[in-house]
Design a protein around this motif. Structure first.
Motif, PDB file in Angstrom:
ATOM      1  N   GLY A 126       4.211   9.184  -8.066  1.00 41.76           N
ATOM      2  CA  GLY A 126       4.534   9.381  -6.655  1.00 41.76           C
ATOM      3  C   GLY A 126       4.927   8.152  -5.891  1.00 41.76           C
ATOM      4  N   ALA A 127       5.072   6.998  -6.546  1.00 45.60           N
ATOM      5  CA  ALA A 127       5.496   5.793  -5.835  1.00 45.60           C
ATOM      6  C   ALA A 127       6.953   5.931  -5.407  1.00 45.60           C
ATOM      7  N   ASP A 128       7.272   5.376  -4.250  1.00 42.96           N
ATOM      8  CA  ASP A 128       8.646   5.344  -3.741  1.00 42.96           C
ATOM      9  C   ASP A 128       9.179   3.939  -3.980  1.00 42.96           C
ATOM     10  N   LEU A 129      10.026   3.788  -4.986  1.00 49.10           N
ATOM     11  CA  LEU A 129      10.450   2.469  -5.421  1.00 49.10           C
ATOM     12  C   LEU A 129      11.523   1.844  -4.535  1.00 49.10           C
ATOM     13  N   SER A 130      11.979   2.542  -3.517  1.00 51.94           N
ATOM     14  CA  SER A 130      12.920   1.958  -2.555  1.00 51.94           C
ATOM     15  C   SER A 130      12.377   2.057  -1.137  1.00 51.94           C
ATOM     16  N   TYR A 131      11.050   2.028  -1.012  1.00 49.96           N
ATOM     17  CA  TYR A 131      10.423   2.246   0.289  1.00 49.96           C
ATOM     18  C   TYR A 131      10.576   1.050   1.222  1.00 49.96           C
ATOM     19  N   GLY A 132      10.452  -0.149   0.680  1.00 54.39           N
ATOM     20  CA  GLY A 132      10.413  -1.331   1.530  1.00 54.39           C
ATOM     21  C   GLY A 132      11.593  -1.440   2.467  1.00 54.39           C
ATOM     22  N   VAL A 179       0.823  -1.209   0.000  1.00 54.94           N
ATOM     23  CA  VAL A 179       0.000   0.000   0.000  1.00 54.94           C
ATOM     24  C   VAL A 179       0.856   1.259   0.000  1.00 54.94           C
ATOM     25  N   LEU A 180       1.693   1.420   1.021  1.00 56.41           N
ATOM     26  CA  LEU A 180       2.348   2.708   1.233  1.00 56.41           C
ATOM     27  C   LEU A 180       3.315   3.075   0.124  1.00 56.41           C
ATOM     28  N   VAL A 181       3.892   2.104  -0.561  1.00 55.87           N
ATOM     29  CA  VAL A 181       4.791   2.413  -1.672  1.00 55.87           C
ATOM     30  C   VAL A 181       4.098   3.272  -2.722  1.00 55.87           C
ATOM     31  N   HIS A 182       2.770   3.162  -2.817  1.00 53.46           N
ATOM     32  CA  HIS A 182       2.004   3.891  -3.824  1.00 53.46           C
ATOM     33  C   HIS A 182       1.427   5.211  -3.308  1.00 53.46           C
ATOM     34  N   VAL A 183       1.556   5.490  -2.016  1.00 53.93           N
ATOM     35  CA  VAL A 183       0.885   6.632  -1.399  1.00 53.93           C
ATOM     36  C   VAL A 183       1.860   7.807  -1.289  1.00 53.93           C
ATOM     37  N   PRO A 184       1.673   8.876  -2.055  1.00 53.67           N
ATOM     38  CA  PRO A 184       2.591  10.015  -1.931  1.00 53.67           C
ATOM     39  C   PRO A 184       2.668  10.568  -0.512  1.00 53.67           C
ATOM     40  N   GLU A 185       1.557  10.544   0.231  1.00 47.13           N
ATOM     41  CA  GLU A 185       1.527  11.043   1.612  1.00 47.13           C
ATOM     42  C   GLU A 185       1.816   9.915   2.599  1.00 47.13           C
ATOM     43  N   ARG A 186       2.821   9.103   2.280  1.00 49.37           N
ATOM     44  CA  ARG A 186       3.071   7.888   3.073  1.00 49.37           C
ATOM     45  C   ARG A 186       3.510   8.197   4.498  1.00 49.37           C
TER      46      ARG A 186
END
Length: 264
Positions: free
Chosen positions: A177-183, A113-120
């Motif tokens: 707005g996805a963060d591709l290195s979030y995990g 979910v959060l990887v796709h949320v700009p307001e993560r």
């Protein structure tokens, strides 16, 4: 999910159901192992954030039983309505923009979910806020930058085409707005949010029928976007889908990082 921008992989498309089925096959065993390890049981109050599909919601409902509660939220609940019966409550909710649906949860869980949320960052604060003292947070998110290729063994033109299309997919995600290195940041972010006993691991499916099904459904769903952005041609996509259907490629997913901790 969030309403900010246009979500590339919205739930309304037919392919979304295929993707949820593939996610369930690929990731449910890992998710359920972690939830069992956190002690989910009768009477628990759980929030499944950005639920999308029903596999985790249904599993939680069985675990918490009639004395518990599962609040399942998403901005699009069209695929959740079938699960909306006690102990499950389904709500429309924007995790990146709205306050949590309640507080005092024993468990809050979000997967991919959060990887796709700009307001993560706001979404993470909301989930921590929703926990009771001692409540558990389990976040599971992809890290596409950690392993960006569907074919790590790029030994021929089929694999080269698959990897080129995946790079196009990553470009589209980043543009939205996805963060591709979030995990990989999840353990640190949970500690910085004040959680205790933080642990994490990763699951990396390398090849299976579900990997192929996920690849096919994803490429079909984003086909028009790839072509419109000049990242692929219809001929490229037709050739790749035929290659996937042939069953001769080892197709991987991005690693899914699972991180968990307890609220003080």
């Amino acid at each position: 999910m969030t309403r900010t921008g246009r979500y590339l992989l919205d739930n309304q498309r037919t392919e979304a159901g295929e993707r949820f089925d593939a996610f369930a096959t690929l990731f449910d065993p890992t998710t359920f192992r972690h939830l069992d390890g956190l002690g989910v049981g009768p009477g628990w109050r759980c929030w499944e954030a950005g639920a999308g599909g029903t596999s985790v919601v249904s599993w939680l409902a069985k675990k918490v039983g009639p004395t518990g509660k599962v609040v399942a939220t998403d901005i699009d609940i069209s695929r959740l309505t079938g699960a909306a019966r006690p102990p499950v409550e389904v709500r429309v909710h924007d995790i990146g923009a709205e306050q949590p649906p309640a507080e005092g949860f024993d468990l809050v869980h979000a997967r991919l979910v959060l990887v796709h949320v700009p307001e993560r960052e706001r979404a993470l604060r909301s989930m921590v806020q929703a926990l009771r003292p001692g409540g558990r947070l389990l976040l599971e998110d992809a890290d596409p930058a950690l392993q960006p290729l569907p074919c790590p063994d790029e030994h021929g033109p089929q694999q080269q085409l698959a990897n080129r299309l995946r790079h196009g997919f990553r470009t589209l995600l980043a543009d939205r707005g996805a963060d591709l290195s979030y995990g990989r940041r999840l353990p640190r972010l949970l500690r910085e949010a004040g959680l205790r006993r933080v642990e994490a691991d990763a699951h990396f499916p390398l090849t299976s029928p579900a990997c192929a099904a996920l690849e096919s459904a994803t490429v079909r769903q984003i086909r028009a976007d790839l072509v419109a952005a000049g990242l692929a041609t219809d001929e490229d996509i037709d050739r790749h889908l035929a290659n996937v259907a042939s069953g001769g490629m080892d197709l991987a997913t991005a690693p899914m990082i699972s991180a968990w901790g307890r609220k003080a």
